[in-house]
Design a protein around this motif. Sequence first.
Motif, PDB file in Angstrom:
ATOM      1  N   SER A  84       0.826  -1.202   0.000  1.00 27.60           N
ATOM      2  CA  SER A  84       0.000   0.000   0.000  1.00 27.60           C
ATOM      3  C   SER A  84       0.864   1.256   0.000  1.00 27.60           C
ATOM      4  O   SER A  84       1.842   1.347   0.725  1.00 27.60           O
ATOM      5  CB  SER A  84      -0.898  -0.011   1.244  1.00 27.60           C
ATOM      6  OG  SER A  84      -1.563   1.220   1.374  1.00 27.60           O
ATOM      7  N   ASP A  85       0.468   2.229  -0.795  1.00 27.60           N
ATOM      8  CA  ASP A  85       1.178   3.515  -0.822  1.00 27.60           C
ATOM      9  C   ASP A  85       0.818   4.392   0.367  1.00 27.60           C
ATOM     10  O   ASP A  85       1.554   5.314   0.704  1.00 27.60           O
ATOM     11  CB  ASP A  85       0.842   4.281  -2.106  1.00 27.60           C
ATOM     12  CG  ASP A  85       1.413   3.614  -3.344  1.00 27.60           C
ATOM     13  OD1 ASP A  85       2.424   2.897  -3.222  1.00 27.60           O
ATOM     14  OD2 ASP A  85       0.838   3.812  -4.431  1.00 27.60           O
ATOM     15  N   ASN A  86      -0.306   4.125   1.011  1.00 26.88           N
ATOM     16  CA  ASN A  86      -0.806   4.996   2.072  1.00 26.88           C
ATOM     17  C   ASN A  86      -0.545   4.481   3.480  1.00 26.88           C
ATOM     18  O   ASN A  86      -0.872   5.177   4.442  1.00 26.88           O
ATOM     19  CB  ASN A  86      -2.314   5.194   1.904  1.00 26.88           C
ATOM     20  CG  ASN A  86      -2.647   5.811   0.582  1.00 26.88           C
ATOM     21  OD1 ASN A  86      -1.898   6.632   0.076  1.00 26.88           O
ATOM     22  ND2 ASN A  86      -3.751   5.411   0.002  1.00 26.88           N
ATOM     23  N   LEU A  87      -0.001   3.291   3.614  1.00 27.05           N
ATOM     24  CA  LEU A  87       0.220   2.706   4.935  1.00 27.05           C
ATOM     25  C   LEU A  87       1.685   2.341   5.125  1.00 27.05           C
ATOM     26  O   LEU A  87       2.384   2.022   4.162  1.00 27.05           O
ATOM     27  CB  LEU A  87      -0.646   1.452   5.120  1.00 27.05           C
ATOM     28  CG  LEU A  87      -2.146   1.629   5.009  1.00 27.05           C
ATOM     29  CD1 LEU A  87      -2.840   0.275   5.116  1.00 27.05           C
ATOM     30  CD2 LEU A  87      -2.659   2.570   6.070  1.00 27.05           C
ATOM     31  N   MET A  88       2.107   2.360   6.377  1.00 28.36           N
ATOM     32  CA  MET A  88       3.464   1.952   6.705  1.00 28.36           C
ATOM     33  C   MET A  88       3.399   0.992   7.885  1.00 28.36           C
ATOM     34  O   MET A  88       2.816   1.312   8.926  1.00 28.36           O
ATOM     35  CB  MET A  88       4.323   3.157   7.073  1.00 28.36           C
ATOM     36  CG  MET A  88       5.757   2.773   7.411  1.00 28.36           C
ATOM     37  SD  MET A  88       6.818   4.189   7.766  1.00 28.36           S
ATOM     38  CE  MET A  88       6.142   4.751   9.318  1.00 28.36           C
ATOM     39  N   LEU A  89       3.984  -0.165   7.712  1.00 27.51           N
ATOM     40  CA  LEU A  89       4.013  -1.166   8.762  1.00 27.51           C
ATOM     41  C   LEU A  89       5.182  -0.877   9.701  1.00 27.51           C
ATOM     42  O   LEU A  89       6.307  -0.688   9.256  1.00 27.51           O
ATOM     43  CB  LEU A  89       4.168  -2.558   8.145  1.00 27.51           C
ATOM     44  CG  LEU A  89       4.138  -3.727   9.101  1.00 27.51           C
ATOM     45  CD1 LEU A  89       2.756  -3.858   9.734  1.00 27.51           C
ATOM     46  CD2 LEU A  89       4.496  -5.011   8.367  1.00 27.51           C
ATOM     47  N   VAL A  90       4.895  -0.821  10.987  1.00 28.58           N
ATOM     48  CA  VAL A  90       5.921  -0.578  11.990  1.00 28.58           C
ATOM     49  C   VAL A  90       5.879  -1.726  12.982  1.00 28.58           C
ATOM     50  O   VAL A  90       4.806  -2.081  13.483  1.00 28.58           O
ATOM     51  CB  VAL A  90       5.692   0.766  12.721  1.00 28.58           C
ATOM     52  CG1 VAL A  90       6.724   0.970  13.801  1.00 28.58           C
ATOM     53  CG2 VAL A  90       5.685   1.911  11.733  1.00 28.58           C
ATOM     54  N   ASP A  91       7.018  -2.304  13.277  1.00 28.53           N
ATOM     55  CA  ASP A  91       7.087  -3.412  14.222  1.00 28.53           C
ATOM     56  C   ASP A  91       6.837  -2.909  15.640  1.00 28.53           C
ATOM     57  O   ASP A  91       7.489  -1.984  16.112  1.00 28.53           O
ATOM     58  CB  ASP A  91       8.459  -4.082  14.144  1.00 28.53           C
ATOM     59  CG  ASP A  91       8.516  -5.412  14.851  1.00 28.53           C
ATOM     60  OD1 ASP A  91       7.679  -5.662  15.748  1.00 28.53           O
ATOM     61  OD2 ASP A  91       9.389  -6.213  14.507  1.00 28.53           O
ATOM     62  N   VAL A  92       5.887  -3.511  16.319  1.00 27.98           N
ATOM     63  CA  VAL A  92       5.484  -3.070  17.655  1.00 27.98           C
ATOM     64  C   VAL A  92       6.614  -3.248  18.667  1.00 27.98           C
ATOM     65  O   VAL A  92       6.660  -2.547  19.680  1.00 27.98           O
ATOM     66  CB  VAL A  92       4.202  -3.814  18.100  1.00 27.98           C
ATOM     67  CG1 VAL A  92       4.489  -5.279  18.383  1.00 27.98           C
ATOM     68  CG2 VAL A  92       3.600  -3.161  19.331  1.00 27.98           C
ATOM     69  N   TYR A  93       7.549  -4.149  18.397  1.00 28.73           N
ATOM     70  CA  TYR A  93       8.622  -4.396  19.350  1.00 28.73           C
ATOM     71  C   TYR A  93       9.507  -3.172  19.566  1.00 28.73           C
ATOM     72  O   TYR A  93      10.175  -3.052  20.578  1.00 28.73           O
ATOM     73  CB  TYR A  93       9.454  -5.590  18.916  1.00 28.73           C
ATOM     74  CG  TYR A  93       8.709  -6.897  19.057  1.00 28.73           C
ATOM     75  CD1 TYR A  93       8.369  -7.382  20.322  1.00 28.73           C
ATOM     76  CD2 TYR A  93       8.316  -7.619  17.949  1.00 28.73           C
ATOM     77  CE1 TYR A  93       7.661  -8.561  20.459  1.00 28.73           C
ATOM     78  CE2 TYR A  93       7.609  -8.804  18.082  1.00 28.73           C
ATOM     79  CZ  TYR A  93       7.289  -9.269  19.335  1.00 28.73           C
ATOM     80  OH  TYR A  93       6.597 -10.436  19.493  1.00 28.73           O
ATOM     81  N   ARG A  94       9.484  -2.237  18.637  1.00 29.80           N
ATOM     82  CA  ARG A  94      10.232  -0.991  18.838  1.00 29.80           C
ATOM     83  C   ARG A  94       9.700  -0.190  20.019  1.00 29.80           C
ATOM     84  O   ARG A  94      10.392   0.627  20.584  1.00 29.80           O
ATOM     85  CB  ARG A  94      10.157  -0.115  17.578  1.00 29.80           C
ATOM     86  CG  ARG A  94      10.943  -0.632  16.429  1.00 29.80           C
ATOM     87  CD  ARG A  94      10.841   0.228  15.189  1.00 29.80           C
ATOM     88  NE  ARG A  94      10.637   1.650  15.433  1.00 29.80           N
ATOM     89  CZ  ARG A  94      10.313   2.521  14.505  1.00 29.80           C
ATOM     90  NH1 ARG A  94      10.154   2.120  13.254  1.00 29.80           N
ATOM     91  NH2 ARG A  94      10.136   3.791  14.788  1.00 29.80           N
ATOM     92  N   TYR A  95       8.438  -0.418  20.347  1.00 30.98           N
ATOM     93  CA  TYR A  95       7.782   0.383  21.392  1.00 30.98           C
ATOM     94  C   TYR A  95       7.591  -0.371  22.689  1.00 30.98           C
ATOM     95  O   TYR A  95       7.103   0.188  23.668  1.00 30.98           O
ATOM     96  CB  TYR A  95       6.428   0.872  20.875  1.00 30.98           C
ATOM     97  CG  TYR A  95       6.574   1.736  19.650  1.00 30.98           C
ATOM     98  CD1 TYR A  95       6.929   3.068  19.756  1.00 30.98           C
ATOM     99  CD2 TYR A  95       6.397   1.200  18.379  1.00 30.98           C
ATOM    100  CE1 TYR A  95       7.083   3.857  18.631  1.00 30.98           C
ATOM    101  CE2 TYR A  95       6.570   1.988  17.241  1.00 30.98           C
ATOM    102  CZ  TYR A  95       6.902   3.310  17.383  1.00 30.98           C
ATOM    103  OH  TYR A  95       7.067   4.093  16.265  1.00 30.98           O
ATOM    104  N   LEU A  96       7.937  -1.639  22.725  1.00 29.60           N
ATOM    105  CA  LEU A  96       7.745  -2.425  23.949  1.00 29.60           C
ATOM    106  C   LEU A  96       9.003  -2.431  24.802  1.00 29.60           C
ATOM    107  O   LEU A  96      10.071  -2.287  24.410  1.00 29.60           O
ATOM    108  CB  LEU A  96       7.365  -3.868  23.587  1.00 29.60           C
ATOM    109  CG  LEU A  96       6.044  -4.007  22.858  1.00 29.60           C
ATOM    110  CD1 LEU A  96       5.791  -5.492  22.544  1.00 29.60           C
ATOM    111  CD2 LEU A  96       4.881  -3.475  23.684  1.00 29.60           C
TER     112      LEU A  96
END
Length: 76
Positions: free
Chosen positions: A64-76
Amino acid sequence: MTYLETNNINTNNSYDGSLYVSKWYERNLKIFSNIQELCKDCDRLFVIYGAGHLQILKNFINASDNLMLVDVYRYL
Protein backbone atom coordinates in the motif's frame (compact mmCIF):
# COMPACT_ATOMS: atom_id res chain seq x y z
CA MET A 1 -5.71 -29.33 8.13
CA THR A 2 -4.21 -26.59 5.97
CA TYR A 3 -5.87 -25.04 2.95
CA LEU A 4 -3.35 -26.83 0.69
CA GLU A 5 -4.34 -30.20 2.13
CA THR A 6 -7.99 -29.31 1.57
CA ASN A 7 -7.27 -28.93 -2.14
CA ASN A 8 -6.39 -32.65 -2.28
CA ILE A 9 -9.92 -33.54 -1.16
CA ASN A 10 -11.45 -33.00 -4.56
CA THR A 11 -14.42 -35.31 -5.02
CA ASN A 12 -16.54 -35.13 -8.15
CA ASN A 13 -14.50 -32.20 -9.51
CA SER A 14 -15.95 -29.91 -6.83
CA TYR A 15 -12.70 -27.94 -6.25
CA ASP A 16 -13.45 -27.63 -2.54
CA GLY A 17 -9.87 -26.61 -1.77
CA SER A 18 -9.92 -23.79 -4.31
CA LEU A 19 -13.20 -22.50 -2.91
CA TYR A 20 -11.80 -22.64 0.63
CA VAL A 21 -8.67 -20.69 -0.37
CA SER A 22 -10.68 -18.07 -2.26
CA LYS A 23 -12.91 -17.51 0.80
CA TRP A 24 -9.85 -17.24 3.06
CA TYR A 25 -8.25 -14.72 0.68
CA GLU A 26 -11.50 -12.77 0.47
CA ARG A 27 -11.63 -12.63 4.28
CA ASN A 28 -8.11 -11.18 4.40
CA LEU A 29 -8.97 -8.58 1.76
CA LYS A 30 -11.97 -7.52 3.85
CA ILE A 31 -9.79 -7.27 6.96
CA PHE A 32 -7.33 -5.13 5.01
CA SER A 33 -10.14 -2.96 3.67
CA ASN A 34 -11.32 -2.36 7.25
CA ILE A 35 -7.78 -1.42 8.28
CA GLN A 36 -7.59 1.07 5.41
CA GLU A 37 -10.92 2.59 6.41
CA LEU A 38 -9.86 2.94 10.05
CA CYS A 39 -6.61 4.61 9.00
CA LYS A 40 -8.46 7.43 7.25
CA ASP A 41 -9.25 9.03 10.61
CA CYS A 42 -5.97 8.51 12.47
CA ASP A 43 -2.20 8.72 12.20
CA ARG A 44 -1.56 5.38 13.91
CA LEU A 45 -3.44 2.14 14.29
CA PHE A 46 -2.54 -0.85 16.43
CA VAL A 47 -3.85 -4.08 14.90
CA ILE A 48 -3.90 -7.50 16.52
CA TYR A 49 -4.71 -10.54 14.37
CA GLY A 50 -3.94 -14.24 14.50
CA ALA A 51 -0.80 -15.69 12.99
CA GLY A 52 -2.74 -17.19 10.09
CA HIS A 53 -3.52 -13.70 8.81
CA LEU A 54 -0.23 -12.03 9.68
CA GLN A 55 1.87 -12.61 6.56
CA ILE A 56 -0.80 -11.74 4.01
CA LEU A 57 -1.82 -8.61 5.94
CA LYS A 58 1.85 -7.58 6.09
CA ASN A 59 2.06 -8.07 2.32
CA PHE A 60 -1.05 -5.95 1.73
CA ILE A 61 0.20 -3.16 4.01
CA ASN A 62 3.69 -3.17 2.48
CA ALA A 63 2.15 -2.96 -1.01
CA SER A 64 0.00 0.00 0.00
CA ASP A 65 1.18 3.52 -0.82
CA ASN A 66 -0.81 5.00 2.07
CA LEU A 67 0.22 2.71 4.93
CA MET A 68 3.46 1.95 6.70
CA LEU A 69 4.01 -1.17 8.76
CA VAL A 70 5.92 -0.58 11.99
CA ASP A 71 7.09 -3.41 14.22
CA VAL A 72 5.48 -3.07 17.66
CA TYR A 73 8.62 -4.40 19.35
CA ARG A 74 10.23 -0.99 18.84
CA TYR A 75 7.78 0.38 21.39
CA LEU A 76 7.75 -2.42 23.95
